[in-house]
Design a protein around this motif. Structure first.
Motif, PDB file in Angstrom:
ATOM      1  N   HIS A 177       0.840  -1.194   0.000  1.00 52.97           N
ATOM      2  CA  HIS A 177       0.000   0.000   0.000  1.00 52.97           C
ATOM      3  C   HIS A 177       0.875   1.244   0.000  1.00 52.97           C
ATOM      4  N   ASP A 178       0.539   2.206  -0.869  1.00 50.08           N
ATOM      5  CA  ASP A 178       1.294   3.450  -0.951  1.00 50.08           C
ATOM      6  C   ASP A 178       0.531   4.540  -0.209  1.00 50.08           C
ATOM      7  N   PRO A 179       1.016   4.949   0.956  1.00 49.12           N
ATOM      8  CA  PRO A 179       0.273   5.934   1.756  1.00 49.12           C
ATOM      9  C   PRO A 179       0.184   7.301   1.084  1.00 49.12           C
ATOM     10  N   GLU A 180       1.019   7.562   0.083  1.00 53.99           N
ATOM     11  CA  GLU A 180       0.976   8.858  -0.593  1.00 53.99           C
ATOM     12  C   GLU A 180      -0.086   8.902  -1.689  1.00 53.99           C
ATOM     13  N   GLN A 181      -0.689   7.745  -1.996  1.00 55.07           N
ATOM     14  CA  GLN A 181      -1.735   7.695  -3.014  1.00 55.07           C
ATOM     15  C   GLN A 181      -3.100   7.575  -2.351  1.00 55.07           C
ATOM     16  N   SER A 182      -4.116   7.937  -3.091  1.00 63.15           N
ATOM     17  CA  SER A 182      -5.480   7.857  -2.572  1.00 63.15           C
ATOM     18  C   SER A 182      -5.918   6.408  -2.418  1.00 63.15           C
ATOM     19  N   ASP A 183      -6.959   6.213  -1.630  1.00 65.24           N
ATOM     20  CA  ASP A 183      -7.501   4.866  -1.468  1.00 65.24           C
ATOM     21  C   ASP A 183      -7.984   4.312  -2.804  1.00 65.24           C
ATOM     22  N   THR A 184      -8.527   5.182  -3.647  1.00 66.44           N
ATOM     23  CA  THR A 184      -9.019   4.741  -4.956  1.00 66.44           C
ATOM     24  C   THR A 184      -7.882   4.214  -5.808  1.00 66.44           C
ATOM     25  N   LEU A 185      -6.757   4.940  -5.846  1.00 67.33           N
ATOM     26  CA  LEU A 185      -5.626   4.486  -6.660  1.00 67.33           C
ATOM     27  C   LEU A 185      -4.993   3.231  -6.082  1.00 67.33           C
ATOM     28  N   ASN A 186      -4.891   3.137  -4.783  1.00 68.91           N
ATOM     29  CA  ASN A 186      -4.332   1.936  -4.170  1.00 68.91           C
ATOM     30  C   ASN A 186      -5.210   0.720  -4.448  1.00 68.91           C
ATOM     31  N   ARG A 187      -6.512   0.894  -4.333  1.00 66.36           N
ATOM     32  CA  ARG A 187      -7.421  -0.214  -4.615  1.00 66.36           C
ATOM     33  C   ARG A 187      -7.365  -0.587  -6.096  1.00 66.36           C
ATOM     34  N   GLY A 188      -7.315   0.422  -6.965  1.00 67.62           N
ATOM     35  CA  GLY A 188      -7.237   0.143  -8.397  1.00 67.62           C
ATOM     36  C   GLY A 188      -5.974  -0.606  -8.766  1.00 67.62           C
ATOM     37  N   ARG A 189      -4.859  -0.185  -8.179  1.00 67.31           N
ATOM     38  CA  ARG A 189      -3.598  -0.878  -8.461  1.00 67.31           C
ATOM     39  C   ARG A 189      -3.632  -2.322  -7.955  1.00 67.31           C
ATOM     40  N   TYR A 190      -4.210  -2.527  -6.775  1.00 66.75           N
ATOM     41  CA  TYR A 190      -4.307  -3.874  -6.213  1.00 66.75           C
ATOM     42  C   TYR A 190      -5.158  -4.773  -7.105  1.00 66.75           C
ATOM     43  N   LEU A 191      -6.261  -4.243  -7.615  1.00 67.48           N
ATOM     44  CA  LEU A 191      -7.129  -5.017  -8.501  1.00 67.48           C
ATOM     45  C   LEU A 191      -6.468  -5.285  -9.839  1.00 67.48           C
ATOM     46  N   VAL A 192      -5.787  -4.304 -10.392  1.00 68.71           N
ATOM     47  CA  VAL A 192      -5.160  -4.455 -11.711  1.00 68.71           C
ATOM     48  C   VAL A 192      -3.926  -5.345 -11.637  1.00 68.71           C
ATOM     49  N   ASP A 193      -3.040  -5.070 -10.674  1.00 66.17           N
ATOM     50  CA  ASP A 193      -1.746  -5.759 -10.639  1.00 66.17           C
ATOM     51  C   ASP A 193      -1.779  -7.094  -9.910  1.00 66.17           C
ATOM     52  N   THR A 194      -2.604  -7.206  -8.878  1.00 67.73           N
ATOM     53  CA  THR A 194      -2.569  -8.403  -8.029  1.00 67.73           C
ATOM     54  C   THR A 194      -3.731  -9.342  -8.331  1.00 67.73           C
TER      55      THR A 194
END
Length: 473
Positions: A177-194
């Motif tokens: 989790h990247d604390p400097e990014q929004s929850d939306t971007l962190n969730r999107g990255r988790y869904l896309v990449d993981t």
């Protein structure tokens, strides 16, 4: 399904894409078990598209029973049974063993998995999600007490131990989790990449078939189909809005823009359409900010159609004939005649499609307007099937009716009249895609590598014999 390989001395495969998301009844051992992690695990299994490979060969079979054959350049991979069967599935797995299989690619018996199961992406799964998935597979999936055939690849790809070296090179650090990014971007990255492991298909591979992170999501060939550039460049999804991306992820169709086929259609049908609006929005927001990677000219499907003189079927020679036997005449290689016989009844003679775009336009279409014609060819070869909540798309496959020269001819007619006229398809490319796409360099080089290995081994043996004799003298 045909997937690309990625082993160091073996194979690694992209997951492409999918089968029926499970709605299996809970087995008897689910009594007195907390339903919340089971329900969450079911959602995560759909998001991760676990049924893509672990489906039975027949559509009527039990979910996750395995047995599905995944074709690859290295040989056939047989999907394993991942139901809670103690004898044939994963019923004896502890949660720690389940986690190790998901995130490290190592089975309970210590054997390495082939990366047909995308553990390189799943390595970023959180412990909470792994627990939910474990709860679902152990208590929310019906056990199937039936064996599946063992995967038997030819030498040297049958050496699972080679995956240890490949993993050392390409099993990257897990998602954090990247604390400097929004929850939306962190969730999107988790869904896309993981969970969604989108890069497994959309990122090109290096010489050893690991993902080339320098061209992250910039597009790659997957079993003949082209998984397009989905970075924010104009040659990718730069001209897409977030709303259009959400619609595409949910339905596989954006009017006058794009339609999903191949593995992407399967992913939408059996995985993405089940995700919440919030999760799809997070994915779209994340993809829109992925750094751009240019792979060619901008794709613009909003341009006005070129003037195409209508052609009456009555003027064609031979006349229009929808009979598949007529189209199977290998001597007929006139693209216009073939188009009017096989395609115009749905896409219309002028290529505009139907008014409601159920049969889509070939003019406002990324499959015909981009710098790569592979998806156009594959649509003709294999057809398109996509089922969502409201309707089913079923474009017929013409691979059995049309030979490679004919498919090249009709593809070139479509490109010249309705799409990118700078593209030209030849029969050799159709043949290559019909066989599953370009052969990975590793596979091409393997006979030479094996020969070099034999020569080196003989040299070493000879050197040892020489030194022993010299010492004796």
């Amino acid at each position: 399904m045909r997937l690309p390989s990625s082993w160091l001395l073996g194979v690694a495969f992209m997951f492409s894409l999918a089968s029926h998301a499970s709605g299996a009844a809970s087995p008897s051992n689910a009594a007195n078990v907390n339903d919340e992690p089971i329900q969450q695990g079911e959602y995560l299994a759909r998001a991760a598209d676990c049924s893509a490979c672990h489906r039975p060969p027949e559509e009527s079979g039990q979910p996750f029973a395995g047995g599905y054959v995944i074709a690859s350049p290295m040989g056939d991979i047989i999907a394993s049974n991942i139901t809670p069967s103690r004898e044939y599935g994963i019923g004896d797995y502890s949660e720690a063993q389940f986690k190790r299989a998901l995130t490290e690619g190592i089975r309970a018996d210590g054997a390495h998995l082939y990366p047909a199961m995308p553990y390189t992406a799943y390595s970023g799964l959180t412990d909470d999600d792994i627990h939910a998935l474990y709860s679902y597979f152990m208590h929310g999936v019906e056990a199937v007490d039936e064996p599946t055939p063992e995967t038997s690849l030819p030498f040297p790809f049958n050496l699972r131990v080679s995956m240890a070296a490949w993993n050392f090179l390409f099993l990257d650090d897990a998602y954090t989790h990247d604390p400097e990014q929004s929850d939306t971007l962190n969730r999107g990255r988790y869904l896309v990449d993981t969970l969604g492991h989108c890069s497994a298909c959309h990122t090109p591979r290096n010489a050893l078939m690991g993902e080339n992170n320098d061209r992250y999501l910039a597009g790659a060939n997957v079993g003949g189909w082209y998984a397009p550039n989905i970075t924010s460049d104009a040659s990718g999804i730069g001209n897409w809005s977030v709303e259009e991306l959400v619609q595409y992820l949910r339905t596989g169709h954006v009017e006058n823009k794009a339609q999903a086929g191949g593995g992407m259609a399967e992913a939408i049908e059996h995985s993405l359409r089940y995700l919440s609006d919030e999760d799809l929005h997070s994915m779209a927001v994340y993809l829109k900010q992925v750094p751009p990677t240019a792979i060619g000219p901008a794709i613009d499907v909003s341009q006005a159609p070129r003037e195409v003189e209508p052609v009456s079927p009555a003027t064609l020679e031979p006349p229009r004939n929808d009979d598949p036997q007529a189209m199977s005449d290998g001597k007929r290689t006139d693209g216009q005649t073939l188009y009017n016989g096989a395609c115009a009844s749905c896409h219309q003679i002028d290529g505009q499609g139907t008014d409601d775009q159920f049969y889509p336009s070939l003019i406002h279409n990324t499959a015909t307007q981009g710098a790569n014609a592979d998806n156009l060819i594959m649509s003709v070869l294999q057809g398109v099937h996509r089922e969502i909540d409201d309707y089913t798309v079923a474009m017929p496959a013409f691979g059995e009716q049309l030979n490679d020269e004919q498919i090249a001819a009709v593809s070139n007619y479509v490109l010249s009249q309705f799409g990118n006229p700078e593209l030209e398809v030849d029969a050799a490319r159709v043949t290559e895609l019909r066989q599953g796409g370009p052969t990975p360099l590793l596979v091409k080089a393997m006979p030479w590598l094996m020969a070099a290995g034999v020569i080196f081994a003989l040299f070493v043996v000879g050197l040892i014999v020489f030194l022993i004799r010299r010492k004796r003298r």
